[in-house]
Enzyme design. Structure first.
Site, PDB file in Angstrom:
ATOM      1  N   SER A  76       0.826  -1.208   0.000  1.00 18.66           N
ATOM      2  CA  SER A  76       0.000   0.000   0.000  1.00 18.66           C
ATOM      3  C   SER A  76       0.857   1.253   0.000  1.00 18.66           C
ATOM      4  CB  SER A  76      -0.936   0.000   1.214  1.00 18.66           C
ATOM      5  OG  SER A  76      -1.911  -1.010   1.107  1.00 18.66           O
TER       6      SER A  76
ATOM      7  N   HIS B 112     -17.307   2.925   8.436  1.00 16.80           N
ATOM      8  CA  HIS B 112     -18.237   1.859   8.819  1.00 16.80           C
ATOM      9  C   HIS B 112     -18.241   1.835  10.342  1.00 16.80           C
ATOM     10  CE1 HIS B 112     -20.632  -1.663   8.822  1.00 16.80           C
ATOM     11  NE2 HIS B 112     -19.670  -2.572   8.862  1.00 16.80           N
TER      12      HIS B 112
ATOM     13  N   ASP C  64     -26.241  -1.882   7.147  1.00 22.82           N
ATOM     14  CA  ASP C  64     -25.195  -2.195   6.177  1.00 22.82           C
ATOM     15  C   ASP C  64     -24.906  -3.695   6.171  1.00 22.82           C
ATOM     16  OD1 ASP C  64     -22.969  -1.028   4.369  1.00 22.82           O
ATOM     17  OD2 ASP C  64     -21.855  -2.315   5.749  1.00 22.82           O
TER      18      ASP C  64
ATOM     19  N   GLU D  87     -25.801  -6.320   3.057  1.00 21.63           N
ATOM     20  CA  GLU D  87     -24.763  -7.146   2.440  1.00 21.63           C
ATOM     21  C   GLU D  87     -25.117  -8.624   2.497  1.00 21.63           C
ATOM     22  OE1 GLU D  87     -20.990  -4.203   3.555  1.00 21.63           O
ATOM     23  OE2 GLU D  87     -21.449  -5.951   4.802  1.00 21.63           O
TER      24      GLU D  87
ATOM     25  N   SER E  48     -40.659  -6.621 -20.751  1.00 20.83           N
ATOM     26  CA  SER E  48     -41.867  -7.064 -21.444  1.00 20.83           C
ATOM     27  C   SER E  48     -42.991  -7.355 -20.455  1.00 20.83           C
ATOM     28  CB  SER E  48     -41.572  -8.330 -22.251  1.00 20.83           C
ATOM     29  OG  SER E  48     -41.308  -9.422 -21.378  1.00 20.83           O
TER      30      SER E  48
END
Length: 341
Positions: free
Chosen positions: A55, A110, A193, A197, A254
């Protein structure tokens, strides 16, 4: 029911976040998306990363400033924790909490670790959340296109008296003020959340696709036709629902498809399924799922790895890969380049 309040850029002090030093902890999907958006919005942002790690290398390739996590915490006014849920508590205890000072802003995307008590910040720290409702790569691509993804904000502890304004200003800087920002709570964001999920977006959807695929293949139909009918075309339907709701989807398909929806959908997703959804929600609400997940990850994740391998080995993955590599859709302007973001 209270009317919905949606905050836009015009409602927000967009310069407030620019007066703060921001440390992004992590450079995964959200770290990449939020961090680069903040930088492009003129914010003072650095990244707390393991020096020399993948990272760290990726972030430096973008010309971003990185430093060890503990140094980033000392440097910053706002610490946005964007590493995986299962490692947040360990990293927090070892490399963040010892270096916090009163009045700093601890931010999450989160509410998992705060809501379930895996992280317990000191009383003198502001605790808030900005949660974009999209993967980080989409947060980035929408921002670059001049748009943005909606975000949720929440305040858990407001020591300085401006935590909500900080959250709004941050959300604006990552592009969410272009589309809409909604206020919630850590509890509500976390529980809805996880349920979304598990019941629909990931668990329910992938299980439904695989089960329908298996049903067709076991009945003797071509797996290629099965893939097109129950997987590939799903995006086309979801796009219609995303744009105009279920009603617009019904308008576009449809009469045959709509009649099949209205007469067969509730046979498949029936009261038994709803009972299982309620059980899943109860496990989320009482913390049973959170404890199970953390125990699995902290014990080495062998069961998780086995489930992941079984999923990736399903025939639909082989068929899907073959089909996607043979056609021209989805090859250009890919959101994800694993070597760079």
């Amino acid at each position: 029911m209270e009317s919905l309040k949606i905050y836009l850029d015009k409602d927000i002090n967009q310069d407030l976040i620019k007066s703060k030093k921001i440390a992004i902890i992590g450079f995964g999907s959200q770290g990449y998306g939020q961090g680069l958006n903040l930088k492009d919005s003129g914010c003072n942002v650095i990244f707390g990363l393991r020096q020399g790690g993948d990272s760290d290398i990726k972030a430096k390739d973008y010309g971003l400033t990185t430093m060890p996590i503990s140094e980033a915490v000392k440097h910053a006014d706002i610490i946005q924790i964007l590493i995986p849920d299962e490692v947040q508590a360990k990293v927090y205890n070892e490399e963040i909490e010892p270096y916090l000072r009163d009045g700093q802003y601890l931010m999450f995307s989160h509410g998992f670790n705060i809501h379930y008590g895996f992280i317990k910040p000191p009383k003198g720290i502001n605790v808030l959340m900005v949660a974009p409702k999209a993967p980080g790569h989409t947060v980035r691509s929408e921002y670059k296109a001049g748009r943005g993804v909606p975000s949720l904000i929440a305040v858990y502890n407001d020591v300085s008296g401006d935590a909500k304004e900080i959250a709004l200003s941050y959300a604006s800087a990552i592009g969410s003020g272009r589309t809409g920002i909604i206020e919630t709570t850590f509890r509500e964001e976390t529980e809805t959340d996880l349920f979304g999920e598990q019941a629909v977006l990931c668990g329910g959807c992938s299980a439904l696709i695989k089960t329908a695929f298996d049903t067709l293949v076991e009945a003797g139909y071509s797996p290629y036709m099965a893939y097109f009918e129950v997987c590939h075309e799903l995006k086309l339907i979801v796009d219609l629902i995303y744009e105009g709701g279920i009603e617009d989807m019904h308008y576009s398909v449809s009469n045959n498809a709509e009649y099949g929806d209205l007469t067969r959908g509730s046979v498949l997703i029936n009261s038994n399924v709803k009972s299982e959804m309620k059980r899943i929600l109860a496990d989320i609400q009482n913390g049973k799922y959170a404890d199970e997940f953390m125990q699995e990850m902290n014990s080495g994740g062998e069961h998780f790895a086995r489930l992941r391998a079984e999923s990736s080995g399903h025939l639909i993955e082989k068929i899907g890969s073959e089909i996607r590599s043979s056609f021209n859709w989805g090859r250009e302007n890919r959101l994800i380049d694993k070597s760079r973001n």
